[in-house]
Write a protein that holds these residues in place. Structure first.
Motif, PDB file in Angstrom:
ATOM      1  N   THR A 185       0.821  -1.205   0.000  1.00 11.83           N
ATOM      2  CA  THR A 185       0.000   0.000   0.000  1.00 11.83           C
ATOM      3  C   THR A 185       0.857   1.257   0.000  1.00 11.83           C
ATOM      4  O   THR A 185       0.563   2.229  -0.709  1.00 11.83           O
ATOM      5  CB  THR A 185      -0.926   0.011   1.228  1.00 11.83           C
ATOM      6  N   ALA A 186       1.952   1.248   0.792  1.00 12.07           N
ATOM      7  CA  ALA A 186       2.832   2.417   0.863  1.00 12.07           C
ATOM      8  C   ALA A 186       3.442   2.716  -0.498  1.00 12.07           C
ATOM      9  O   ALA A 186       3.509   3.876  -0.925  1.00 12.07           O
ATOM     10  CB  ALA A 186       3.932   2.181   1.888  1.00 12.07           C
ATOM     11  N   LEU A 187       3.869   1.677  -1.225  1.00 13.79           N
ATOM     12  CA  LEU A 187       4.472   1.885  -2.541  1.00 13.79           C
ATOM     13  C   LEU A 187       3.443   2.421  -3.533  1.00 13.79           C
ATOM     14  O   LEU A 187       3.752   3.297  -4.351  1.00 13.79           O
ATOM     15  CB  LEU A 187       5.081   0.578  -3.051  1.00 13.79           C
ATOM     16  N   VAL A 188       2.235   1.914  -3.470  1.00 13.49           N
ATOM     17  CA  VAL A 188       1.167   2.406  -4.357  1.00 13.49           C
ATOM     18  C   VAL A 188       0.916   3.890  -4.098  1.00 13.49           C
ATOM     19  O   VAL A 188       0.781   4.687  -5.032  1.00 13.49           O
ATOM     20  CB  VAL A 188      -0.123   1.589  -4.145  1.00 13.49           C
ATOM     21  N   GLU A 189       0.852   4.277  -2.825  1.00 14.26           N
ATOM     22  CA  GLU A 189       0.600   5.672  -2.481  1.00 14.26           C
ATOM     23  C   GLU A 189       1.743   6.573  -2.954  1.00 14.26           C
ATOM     24  O   GLU A 189       1.505   7.660  -3.506  1.00 14.26           O
ATOM     25  CB  GLU A 189       0.412   5.809  -0.966  1.00 14.26           C
ATOM     26  N   ILE A 190       2.976   6.125  -2.742  1.00 15.66           N
ATOM     27  CA  ILE A 190       4.126   6.934  -3.149  1.00 15.66           C
ATOM     28  C   ILE A 190       4.200   7.029  -4.668  1.00 15.66           C
ATOM     29  O   ILE A 190       4.483   8.098  -5.231  1.00 15.66           O
ATOM     30  CB  ILE A 190       5.432   6.352  -2.571  1.00 15.66           C
ATOM     31  N   GLN A 229      -1.512  16.930   1.221  1.00 17.65           N
ATOM     32  CA  GLN A 229      -2.808  17.062   1.875  1.00 17.65           C
ATOM     33  C   GLN A 229      -3.623  15.786   1.727  1.00 17.65           C
ATOM     34  O   GLN A 229      -4.297  15.338   2.648  1.00 17.65           O
ATOM     35  CB  GLN A 229      -3.581  18.242   1.279  1.00 17.65           C
ATOM     36  N   ALA A 230      -3.531  15.178   0.558  1.00 16.11           N
ATOM     37  CA  ALA A 230      -4.283  13.950   0.310  1.00 16.11           C
ATOM     38  C   ALA A 230      -3.809  12.813   1.191  1.00 16.11           C
ATOM     39  O   ALA A 230      -4.532  11.860   1.450  1.00 16.11           O
ATOM     40  CB  ALA A 230      -4.151  13.555  -1.162  1.00 16.11           C
ATOM     41  N   GLN A 231      -2.562  12.904   1.662  1.00 17.13           N
ATOM     42  CA  GLN A 231      -2.010  11.859   2.525  1.00 17.13           C
ATOM     43  C   GLN A 231      -1.994  12.295   3.980  1.00 17.13           C
ATOM     44  O   GLN A 231      -1.179  11.848   4.778  1.00 17.13           O
ATOM     45  CB  GLN A 231      -0.590  11.514   2.064  1.00 17.13           C
ATOM     46  N   GLU A 232      -2.892  13.229   4.318  1.00 18.47           N
ATOM     47  CA  GLU A 232      -3.050  13.696   5.688  1.00 18.47           C
ATOM     48  C   GLU A 232      -1.794  14.354   6.201  1.00 18.47           C
ATOM     49  O   GLU A 232      -1.430  14.239   7.374  1.00 18.47           O
ATOM     50  CB  GLU A 232      -3.446  12.548   6.615  1.00 18.47           C
ATOM     51  N   ALA A 233      -1.096  15.090   5.309  1.00 16.70           N
ATOM     52  CA  ALA A 233       0.052  15.882   5.730  1.00 16.70           C
ATOM     53  C   ALA A 233      -0.453  17.215   6.242  1.00 16.70           C
ATOM     54  O   ALA A 233      -1.602  17.570   6.021  1.00 16.70           O
ATOM     55  CB  ALA A 233       0.993  16.099   4.540  1.00 16.70           C
ATOM     56  N   PRO A 234       0.399  18.006   6.915  1.00 18.16           N
ATOM     57  CA  PRO A 234      -0.029  19.320   7.376  1.00 18.16           C
ATOM     58  C   PRO A 234      -0.536  20.153   6.217  1.00 18.16           C
ATOM     59  O   PRO A 234      -0.005  20.110   5.117  1.00 18.16           O
ATOM     60  CB  PRO A 234       1.275  19.911   7.965  1.00 18.16           C
TER      61      PRO A 234
END
Length: 296
Positions: A3-8, A261-266
Motif C-alpha cells: 500500500t505504501a508503494l502504491v501511495e508513493i 494534503q491527500a495523505q493527511e500531511a499538514p
C-alpha cells in the motif's frame, strides 16, 4: 505491491509537472520519475520515511538536475530521535562531476582511487605531480584517493587524501554507518576528495550550492552551520514582544501541497506553502539539526 508503494507511486507521478519545471532540458521527466520510483521500490527504508522529507529530497534531486539512481545521487535515510525516518538527498561523485562538465568552469576533472598493489607516487612543493599505474588484478585494499583538475588556461590543481583522512571525515558524517558509506565506500572516498578539492576551485554558484546542500549530511551539525553565511543582524526589539519570523519557508508547488494534503500531511496555506522536513526550512538556511540522529 504494498500500500505504501502504491501511495508513493501515485504521489510521485502527480508531482511530474513540478519535477519537469525543475529539471534541465536534457533530463526527461519520465526518466526522472521512473528512477525515483525504482529507488523507493528497492529501498524499504524509503517506504517508511516521512513523506514530506521524501518528496522534498526528490524535488532537490530534480533541482540539481541529477538522477537518484545511486550513481549520480541517492536518497538516503536517517532515524530521528523520536523514531521516525527522515529522507534526504545526497549527490554522489558522478553527479558532481556531471555538474562540473555541464558548467564549463574547468577543462577536465579526474578523480581516482588508489589501491595497495597499484604503483603510486605523488609530490608536493615546487614540482607537484601524481604518478599512478593501477594494477590489473589483485589491487588489494583502498589506500588513497586523488583529484586532478585542469583549468581552462591549462593550469593543474591536485588534491590527495589517504584512506585514514577519508575515514576521519566519515567518522563525523551522519551517514557513516549506512547507505553509500557502507555499500560504495570507494565512491564516497572519491566524493570526499572532490568536496575538499572543490573548496579551492573556481566553481559556478550552482555547483557550490549543490555542495553546500550536502553539508548537513556530510559534516557534523556544528560544521554544517559554520559553512553557512552569517545571518544579517536584526534590529533590536522589545524583549517582551514576540519576534515575528519573516523568513520565507521552502516552497513546493501546489501539486506537491495537494499530494501531501491527500495523505493527511499538514495543510498548505493559500500560497501552497508547506514544511517539507522535520523542521521548518527557510530560504538561504539549513534545517535545524536533529540531535543524536542514528542512521538506519
Amino acid at each position: 505491491m504494498s500500500t505504501a508503494l502504491v501511495e508513493i507511486r501515485s504521489a510521485v507521478e502527480k508531482m511530474a509537472p513540478q519535477f519537469k519545471a525543475a529539471l534541465p532540458a536534457h533530463v526527461p521527466v519520465e526518466r526522472f520519475v521512473r528512477t525515483t520510483l525504482t529507488a523507493v521500490q528497492t529501498n524499504q527504508a524509503l517506504l517508511d520515511a516521512d513523506r514530506r522529507t521524501l518528496f522534498a529530497a526528490a524535488t532537490k534531486a530534480a533541482q540539481t538536475g541529477l538522477l537518484p539512481d545511486g550513481r549520480e545521487g541517492a536518497i538516503v535515510t536517517f532515524r530521528r530521535k523520536d523514531g521516525t525516518v527522515e529522507a534526504q538527498w545526497m549527490p554522489m561523485v558522478a553527479g558532481i562531476m556531471k555538474l562540473v562538465r555541464n558548467s564549463g568552469e574547468i577543462s577536465t576533472w579526474s578523480v581516482q582511487a588508489v589501491y595497495e598493489n597499484d604503483t603510486f607516487d605523488f609530490e608536493l612543493g615546487d614540482n607537484e605531480h601524481i604518478t599512478h599505474k593501477p594494477s590489473l588484478a589483485g589491487r588489494g585494499k583502498l589506500i588513497a584517493v586523488y583529484s586532478i583538475v585542469t583549468m581552462k588556461d591549462g593550469e593543474k590543481s591536485r588534491e590527495v587524501m589517504s584512506v585514514e583522512d577519508v575515514n576521519a571525515i566519515r567518522g563525523r558524517s551522519r551517514s557513516k554507518d549506512s547507505g553509500p558509506w557502507v555499500t560504495d565506500f570507494a565512491e564516497m572516498a572519491k566524493k570526499t576528495v572532490v568536496r575538499r578539492h572543490a573548496k579551492r576551485l573556481p566553481l559556478s554558484t550552482d555547483i557550490d550550492g549543490a555542495l553546500r546542500e550536502d553539508d548537513e549530511l556530510f559534516m557534523p551539525p556544528a560544521e554544517a552551520q559554520q559553512a553557512q553565511p552569517e545571518p544579517a543582524p536584526q534590529p533590536e526589539q522589545d524583549a517582551q514582544a514576540p519576534q515575528a519570523d519573516t523568513r520565507r519557508p521552502l516552497r513546493l508547488s501546489r501539486v506537491a501541497a495537494q499530494v501531501l494534503q491527500a495523505q493527511e500531511a499538514p495543510a498548505a496555506d493559500a500560497d501552497g506553502v508547506i514544511d517539507v522536513s522535520a523542521t521548518v526550512v527557510h530560504a538561504g538556511q539549513q534545517a535545524e539539526p536533529i540531535d543524536h540522529d542514528s542512521p538506519i
